[in-house]
Design a protein around this motif. Structure first.
Motif, short mmCIF file in Angstrom:
data_model
loop_
_atom_site.label_atom_id
_atom_site.label_comp_id
_atom_site.label_asym_id
_atom_site.label_seq_id
_atom_site.Cartn_x
_atom_site.Cartn_y
_atom_site.Cartn_z
N ARG A 1 0.84 -1.21 0.00
CA ARG A 1 0.00 0.00 0.00
C ARG A 1 0.87 1.25 0.00
O ARG A 1 0.58 2.23 -0.71
N ALA A 2 1.95 1.25 0.80
CA ALA A 2 2.86 2.39 0.82
C ALA A 2 3.55 2.56 -0.52
O ALA A 2 3.81 3.68 -0.96
N LEU A 3 3.84 1.43 -1.17
CA LEU A 3 4.48 1.48 -2.49
C LEU A 3 3.55 2.13 -3.51
O LEU A 3 3.97 2.97 -4.31
N ARG A 4 2.27 1.76 -3.45
CA ARG A 4 1.29 2.33 -4.40
C ARG A 4 1.04 3.82 -4.15
O ARG A 4 0.92 4.61 -5.08
N SER A 5 0.94 4.19 -2.87
CA SER A 5 0.59 5.56 -2.52
C SER A 5 1.81 6.48 -2.37
O SER A 5 1.65 7.67 -2.13
N ASN A 6 3.02 5.89 -2.49
CA ASN A 6 4.25 6.66 -2.36
C ASN A 6 4.32 7.38 -1.01
O ASN A 6 4.70 8.54 -0.91
N LYS A 7 3.96 6.64 0.05
CA LYS A 7 4.00 7.18 1.41
C LYS A 7 5.03 6.42 2.23
O LYS A 7 5.40 5.30 1.89
N PRO A 8 5.49 7.03 3.34
CA PRO A 8 6.50 6.35 4.17
C PRO A 8 5.95 5.05 4.77
O PRO A 8 4.76 4.96 5.11
N THR B 1 10.23 1.67 -2.90
CA THR B 1 10.34 1.76 -4.35
C THR B 1 10.23 0.36 -4.94
O THR B 1 10.33 -0.64 -4.24
N LEU B 2 10.05 0.31 -6.26
CA LEU B 2 9.82 -0.98 -6.91
C LEU B 2 11.03 -1.90 -6.79
O LEU B 2 10.88 -3.13 -6.73
N ASP B 3 12.22 -1.36 -6.75
CA ASP B 3 13.42 -2.20 -6.68
C ASP B 3 13.82 -2.55 -5.24
O ASP B 3 14.87 -3.14 -5.01
N MET B 4 12.97 -2.19 -4.30
CA MET B 4 13.30 -2.40 -2.89
C MET B 4 12.70 -3.72 -2.40
O MET B 4 11.53 -4.01 -2.63
#
Length: 402
Positions: free
Chosen positions: A258-265, A369-372
């Motif tokens: 969810r954080a990945l999609r919303s770009n939140k911490p 991030t996607l590569d994380m």
């Protein structure tokens, strides 16, 4: 003759009613037995195996990993560490044998065989570790990172098997509801036939069906209650009533994505009670359990937002996931937890830093991030926890970089 014919007709009607009642009784009895059998399957076929698998996972972390970790930091003697490793492996083999003794579906054997192969592989690895620990002339140290990777790998494999067991329990529950609905339809259909043939005895037949229907409903309610207890048991730590490691895996994966999609911490913290082994040695395991429960209460009372998730990961180790919060406030939240536990002033004569009970916290706050890799965050939090211990314990070490 007319009276004889009437008596014959009445006899036929009574026989028909009797036959109908017997059939209804048999249907009710068979379905009640099916419900009981499915209840046993759900409880003994799902709850106990889940506990066994969860205990195996905990044994890898608490008995094996912890022993090697403490040995590597000279907190445990060679002999004690070697003994702990053998006892841990023996316990895992015993639990695995017990798990295999339960009824298994043919389609799950592939999962089981793969898991067993992984268990044997990890067993060989720890036997090598045991040989290294037992050998006073060892020429190279044990890699804790390799050990952690092996333990995480087997825990992930077992977690997949636990998920399969849980899904199987849900499937059994769905099948039970389908059987119940099918039985109910049979009862209603047969009742309509009886009512059409013998209107005069309709109330008697209806009463009998009503009694058995209530029995089926009561059995269904009992099953729902057991199923709720099963679900709660599979997500909750029995000692502290916090979420357990299994539910942590679910929430962690969900909130990370969810954080990945919303770009939140995304915030994850690991909390460890300082010198908890010495606390148990000094005050006993019963008081140690009380200390764990006290820490759990502090976590519950401090972390009350809808996006706060406290977990007991195993032993004296706790985990915290915070959603919808920035890094600064997350650090403040971790400090609040530490200070709240410190303010209790629980006596701890075995502590090497304070006369009271304290905790160390390692946290990570980062926007995924996607590569994380999601495992990288756990490793980063664990690294910060280790840093908190190295710096003197009873403190929070927080980071925002992997």
């Amino acid at each position: 003759m007319k009276a004889l014919k009437l008596k014959t007709k009445l006899l036929y009607l009574l026989l028909l009613v009797g036959f109908g009642l017997v059939v209804i009784g048999l249907i009710g009895y068979i379905n009640i037995q099916n419900i009981k059998r499915n209840m046993d399957t759900l409880y003994f076929g799902s709850l106990i195996p889940l506990n066994e698998l969860n205990t195996i996972t905990a044994t890898y972390h608490n008995d094996l990993g912890s022993s090697v970790y403490r040995w590597s930091h000279q907190l445990l003697s060679d002999e004690q560490a070697a003994t702990n490793i053998l006892q841990g492996l023996d316990r895992i083999n015993h639990l695995w044998t017990s798990y295999l003794s339960h009824d298994k579906h043919p389609e799950e054997m592939a999962y089981i065989n793969y898991t067993e192969a992984q268990i044997r592989s990890i067993e060989n690895y720890f036997m090598q570790v045991h040989s290294t620990v037992s050998d006073p002339s060892r020429s190279h140290p044990i890699s804790l990172m390799t050990m952690d990777e092996n333990i995480q790998s087997i825990q992930k494999t077992i977690a997949q098997l636990i998920t399969y067991e849980y899904e199987n329990a849900k499937y059994e529950h769905a099948m039970l509801l389908a059987q119940y609905e099918n039985a109910l339809m049979q009862l209603i259909l047969f009742l309509g036939v009886i009512l059409a043939l013998v209107m005069g005895l309709a109330w008697v037949i209806f009463s009998r069906i009503e009694i058995q229907q209530q029995q089926l409903i009561a059995s269904s309610e009992t099953l729902k209650h057991l199923n709720l207890k099963l679900e709660q048991a599979s997500y909750t730590d029995s000692l502290t009533s916090l979420f357990n490691r299994r539910y942590f895996n679910i929430v962690y994966d969900r909130e990370f994505k969810r954080a990945l999609r919303s770009n939140k911490p995304f915030v994850f913290m690991m909390l460890d009670i300082d010198f908890f082994k010495q606390y148990n040695d000094t005050y006993g395991h019963i008081q140690g359990d009380v200390a764990l429960q006290t820490v759990a209460k502090i976590l519950k009372s401090t972390l009350q937002r809808p996006g706060d998730y406290p977990f007991r990961l195993g032993g004296e180790e706790f985990g915290i996931i915070l959603c919808d919060i920035d890094c600064k406030n997350a650090h403040i939240m971790g400090e609040k937890v530490r200070a709240a536990i410190d303010s209790l002033k629980i006596e701890h004569k075995g502590s090497k830093i304070l006369p009271t009970l304290s905790v160390s916290i390692g946290g990570i706050c980062i926007t995924p991030t996607l590569d994380m890799s999601d495992d990288a965050l756990i490793h980063a939090a664990d690294t910060n926890l280790y840093a908190a211990k190295e710096r003197g314990r009873n403190q929070v070490v927080f980071g925002n970089k992997l």
